[in-house]
Scaffold this motif. Structure first.
Motif, PDB file in Angstrom:
ATOM      1  N   TRP A   1      32.184  37.861  38.319  1.00 40.47           N
ATOM      2  CA  TRP A   1      31.447  39.185  37.803  1.00 40.47           C
ATOM      3  C   TRP A   1      31.564  39.138  36.031  1.00 40.47           C
ATOM      4  O   TRP A   1      30.668  39.679  35.461  1.00 40.47           O
ATOM      5  CB  TRP A   1      32.853  40.285  38.096  1.00 40.47           C
ATOM      6  CG  TRP A   1      32.695  41.420  37.438  1.00 40.47           C
ATOM      7  CD1 TRP A   1      33.492  41.629  36.244  1.00 40.47           C
ATOM      8  CD2 TRP A   1      32.038  42.597  37.652  1.00 40.47           C
ATOM      9  NE1 TRP A   1      32.964  43.174  35.681  1.00 40.47           N
ATOM     10  CE2 TRP A   1      32.209  43.419  36.376  1.00 40.47           C
ATOM     11  CE3 TRP A   1      31.048  42.900  38.543  1.00 40.47           C
ATOM     12  CZ2 TRP A   1      31.488  44.706  36.394  1.00 40.47           C
ATOM     13  CZ3 TRP A   1      30.648  44.083  38.464  1.00 40.47           C
ATOM     14  CH2 TRP A   1      30.663  44.954  37.626  1.00 40.47           C
ATOM     15  N   SER A   2      32.459  38.137  35.709  1.00 37.50           N
ATOM     16  CA  SER A   2      32.446  37.923  34.400  1.00 37.50           C
ATOM     17  C   SER A   2      31.214  37.230  33.931  1.00 37.50           C
ATOM     18  O   SER A   2      30.658  37.524  32.674  1.00 37.50           O
ATOM     19  CB  SER A   2      33.601  36.979  33.956  1.00 37.50           C
ATOM     20  OG  SER A   2      35.026  37.734  34.024  1.00 37.50           O
TER      21      SER A   2
ATOM     22  N   TRP B  68      35.971  35.709  42.483  1.00 30.64           N
ATOM     23  CA  TRP B  68      35.224  36.700  42.308  1.00 30.64           C
ATOM     24  C   TRP B  68      35.243  37.235  40.750  1.00 30.64           C
ATOM     25  O   TRP B  68      34.201  37.657  40.309  1.00 30.64           O
ATOM     26  CB  TRP B  68      35.687  37.865  43.210  1.00 30.64           C
ATOM     27  CG  TRP B  68      35.103  39.359  42.801  1.00 30.64           C
ATOM     28  CD1 TRP B  68      36.055  40.124  42.486  1.00 30.64           C
ATOM     29  CD2 TRP B  68      33.887  39.681  42.724  1.00 30.64           C
ATOM     30  NE1 TRP B  68      35.070  41.417  41.998  1.00 30.64           N
ATOM     31  CE2 TRP B  68      33.977  41.108  42.256  1.00 30.64           C
ATOM     32  CE3 TRP B  68      32.821  39.124  42.916  1.00 30.64           C
ATOM     33  CZ2 TRP B  68      32.860  41.818  41.905  1.00 30.64           C
ATOM     34  CZ3 TRP B  68      31.395  39.767  42.728  1.00 30.64           C
ATOM     35  CH2 TRP B  68      31.627  40.982  42.152  1.00 30.64           C
ATOM     36  N   ARG B  69      36.397  37.254  40.087  1.00 29.45           N
ATOM     37  CA  ARG B  69      36.323  37.791  38.955  1.00 29.45           C
ATOM     38  C   ARG B  69      35.617  36.724  37.922  1.00 29.45           C
ATOM     39  O   ARG B  69      35.098  37.272  37.081  1.00 29.45           O
ATOM     40  CB  ARG B  69      37.929  37.384  38.222  1.00 29.45           C
ATOM     41  CG  ARG B  69      38.989  38.678  39.129  1.00 29.45           C
ATOM     42  CD  ARG B  69      38.566  40.027  38.887  1.00 29.45           C
ATOM     43  NE  ARG B  69      38.562  40.396  37.502  1.00 29.45           N
ATOM     44  CZ  ARG B  69      38.733  41.773  37.213  1.00 29.45           C
ATOM     45  NH1 ARG B  69      38.657  42.417  38.081  1.00 29.45           N
ATOM     46  NH2 ARG B  69      38.407  42.008  35.638  1.00 29.45           N
TER      47      ARG B  69
ATOM     48  N   ASP C  14      33.557  49.120  37.569  1.00 34.91           N
ATOM     49  CA  ASP C  14      34.851  48.576  37.914  1.00 34.91           C
ATOM     50  C   ASP C  14      34.456  47.667  39.272  1.00 34.91           C
ATOM     51  O   ASP C  14      33.985  47.779  40.142  1.00 34.91           O
ATOM     52  CB  ASP C  14      35.602  49.781  38.632  1.00 34.91           C
ATOM     53  CG  ASP C  14      37.033  49.334  39.370  1.00 34.91           C
ATOM     54  OD1 ASP C  14      37.382  48.174  39.195  1.00 34.91           O
ATOM     55  OD2 ASP C  14      37.622  50.264  39.889  1.00 34.91           O
ATOM     56  N   PRO C  15      34.844  46.189  38.927  1.00 33.43           N
ATOM     57  CA  PRO C  15      34.440  45.146  39.611  1.00 33.43           C
ATOM     58  C   PRO C  15      35.393  45.324  40.863  1.00 33.43           C
ATOM     59  O   PRO C  15      35.041  44.575  41.961  1.00 33.43           O
ATOM     60  CB  PRO C  15      34.622  43.938  38.998  1.00 33.43           C
ATOM     61  CG  PRO C  15      35.701  44.447  37.784  1.00 33.43           C
ATOM     62  CD  PRO C  15      35.405  45.793  37.457  1.00 33.43           C
ATOM     63  N   GLU C  16      36.484  46.188  40.970  1.00 31.16           N
ATOM     64  CA  GLU C  16      37.437  46.253  42.097  1.00 31.16           C
ATOM     65  C   GLU C  16      36.767  46.750  43.247  1.00 31.16           C
ATOM     66  O   GLU C  16      37.130  46.671  44.345  1.00 31.16           O
ATOM     67  CB  GLU C  16      38.736  46.744  41.750  1.00 31.16           C
ATOM     68  CG  GLU C  16      39.501  46.030  40.798  1.00 31.16           C
ATOM     69  CD  GLU C  16      40.160  44.743  41.336  1.00 31.16           C
ATOM     70  OE1 GLU C  16      40.350  44.911  42.627  1.00 31.16           O
ATOM     71  OE2 GLU C  16      39.661  43.630  40.748  1.00 31.16           O
TER      72      GLU C  16
ATOM     73  N   TRP D 149      34.886  44.183  44.913  1.00 33.96           N
ATOM     74  CA  TRP D 149      35.987  43.348  45.716  1.00 33.96           C
ATOM     75  C   TRP D 149      36.418  43.845  47.031  1.00 33.96           C
ATOM     76  O   TRP D 149      36.590  43.081  47.758  1.00 33.96           O
ATOM     77  CB  TRP D 149      36.847  43.042  44.702  1.00 33.96           C
ATOM     78  CG  TRP D 149      37.906  42.175  45.115  1.00 33.96           C
ATOM     79  CD1 TRP D 149      39.590  42.370  45.381  1.00 33.96           C
ATOM     80  CD2 TRP D 149      37.932  40.806  45.816  1.00 33.96           C
ATOM     81  NE1 TRP D 149      40.040  41.640  45.932  1.00 33.96           N
ATOM     82  CE2 TRP D 149      39.300  40.317  46.193  1.00 33.96           C
ATOM     83  CE3 TRP D 149      36.986  39.823  45.822  1.00 33.96           C
ATOM     84  CZ2 TRP D 149      39.537  39.173  46.871  1.00 33.96           C
ATOM     85  CZ3 TRP D 149      37.479  38.543  46.353  1.00 33.96           C
ATOM     86  CH2 TRP D 149      38.642  38.112  46.878  1.00 33.96           C
TER      87      TRP D 149
ATOM     88  N   ARG E 229      40.002  35.523  44.945  1.00 40.84           N
ATOM     89  CA  ARG E 229      40.098  36.612  44.011  1.00 40.84           C
ATOM     90  C   ARG E 229      39.613  36.052  42.463  1.00 40.84           C
ATOM     91  O   ARG E 229      38.791  36.714  41.830  1.00 40.84           O
ATOM     92  CB  ARG E 229      41.161  37.466  43.781  1.00 40.84           C
ATOM     93  CG  ARG E 229      41.303  38.696  42.856  1.00 40.84           C
ATOM     94  CD  ARG E 229      42.428  39.246  42.872  1.00 40.84           C
ATOM     95  NE  ARG E 229      42.686  40.658  42.151  1.00 40.84           N
ATOM     96  CZ  ARG E 229      42.307  41.645  42.862  1.00 40.84           C
ATOM     97  NH1 ARG E 229      42.334  41.462  44.186  1.00 40.84           N
ATOM     98  NH2 ARG E 229      42.368  42.947  42.113  1.00 40.84           N
ATOM     99  N   ARG E 230      40.029  34.957  42.396  1.00 42.86           N
ATOM    100  CA  ARG E 230      39.641  34.240  40.973  1.00 42.86           C
ATOM    101  C   ARG E 230      38.255  33.964  40.899  1.00 42.86           C
ATOM    102  O   ARG E 230      37.540  34.290  39.905  1.00 42.86           O
ATOM    103  CB  ARG E 230      40.622  33.130  40.849  1.00 42.86           C
ATOM    104  CG  ARG E 230      40.382  32.117  39.733  1.00 42.86           C
ATOM    105  CD  ARG E 230      41.238  31.010  39.415  1.00 42.86           C
ATOM    106  NE  ARG E 230      40.819  30.191  38.260  1.00 42.86           N
ATOM    107  CZ  ARG E 230      41.678  29.054  38.112  1.00 42.86           C
ATOM    108  NH1 ARG E 230      42.647  28.725  38.892  1.00 42.86           N
ATOM    109  NH2 ARG E 230      41.223  28.519  37.031  1.00 42.86           N
TER     110      ARG E 230
END
Length: 268
Positions: free
Chosen positions: A190-191, A186-187, A130-132, A135, A183-184
């Protein structure tokens, strides 16, 4: 220090050679002899990794825990005489695995495994990670994102190469405080890790350049480096950035050499 892809690759090789089989376990060096005797002749159920930590589960709820650290190594291959200071040897009639110089090597219980992994951040190489969780820590921190990516309690498995490369690929300033990272962004980080790290597991090296920046596409010589792999900025201080031509910079950040392009990396 090996990054997470190396430990996941080793786990796969251990499963191929020893998974589901009765294994002879010894400590030629002698420092792990008592614990080796408890594992000797029992079945290895499975090997797995969480970030830079390697676990070998045996029957009777016993787990061999390994952290290679800076100088440790695990060599897996056909049977051969013991050479050097081998802390642990796993052996069958057709394979051996020799552990040398680990930072940590211990026989642990399921409860101890759970306690260790609970302290680690999500691992991009684990299905369902879970990347959250990462984050939530990054978004509250004033530390630079380049330091947070190396903090194993925030994110597991990322080392010096992957941190430099994913920040470059996403054009993110490595000095940007975590709480100022979007947040963008960070996503996107992660991707990128989810895409790149399995390639490292498959190939046993870190390659991060896109097709249009490969040596063949650019007409440049391949990288020659002990770490292998085609990269954008890692260990390329003073050389020209493949994208903008400015010089790759370096400094020490979070006790490791950071590499980045000051012109390309302005986002976050």
């Amino acid at each position: 220090m090996p990054e997470g892809h190396t430990l996941h690759r080793l786990a796969g090789l251990l499963n191929d050679s020893f998974g589901g089989r009765s294994v002879r376990v010894s400590s030629p060096q002698g420092r792990f002899a008592a614990s080796a005797a408890l594992l000797d002749g029992t079945t290895m159920v499975a090997a797995w990794a969480h970030g830079k930590q390697l676990f070998c589960d045996f029957e009777h709820d016993r787990t061999l825990y390994i952290h290679l650290g800076l100088i440790g190594g695990l060599d897996i291959g056909p049977p051969a005489p013991v050479r050097g200071e081998v802390r642990v040897r796993l052996a069958t009639d057709d394979a051996v695995a020799d552990l040398r110089g680990p930072q940590a090597c211990a026989l642990v219980t399921p409860e101890e495994v759970a306690a260790m992994t609970a302290k680690l951040g999500p691992d991009p190489l684990q299905a369902g990670a879970d990347p959250e969780l990462a984050w939530a820590k990054i978004n509250r921190s004033g530390r630079p994102i380049a330091a947070l990516l190396m903090d194993q309690s925030v994110l597991s498995g990322v080392g010096n190469v992957y941190r430099a490369e994913v920040l470059f690929r996403n054009r993110i300033d490595p000095h940007r405080p975590g709480k100022q990272l979007s947040r963008r962004s960070w996503r996107a980080i992660w991707s990128d890790l989810v895409e790149l790290m399995p390639i490292g597991v498959r190939d046993g090296r870190i390659d991060t350049v896109r097709p249009e920046q490969t040596p063949e596409a650019m007409g440049r010589p391949p990288r020659v480096d002990d770490h292998g792999g085609e990269v954008y900025v890692y260990r390329r201080a003073g050389q020209a950035c493949f994208i903008c031509g400015s010089r790759v910079r370096t400094e020490v950040l979070a006790a490791r050499n950071l590499f980045w392009c000051g012109r390309c990396q302005r986002r976050g």
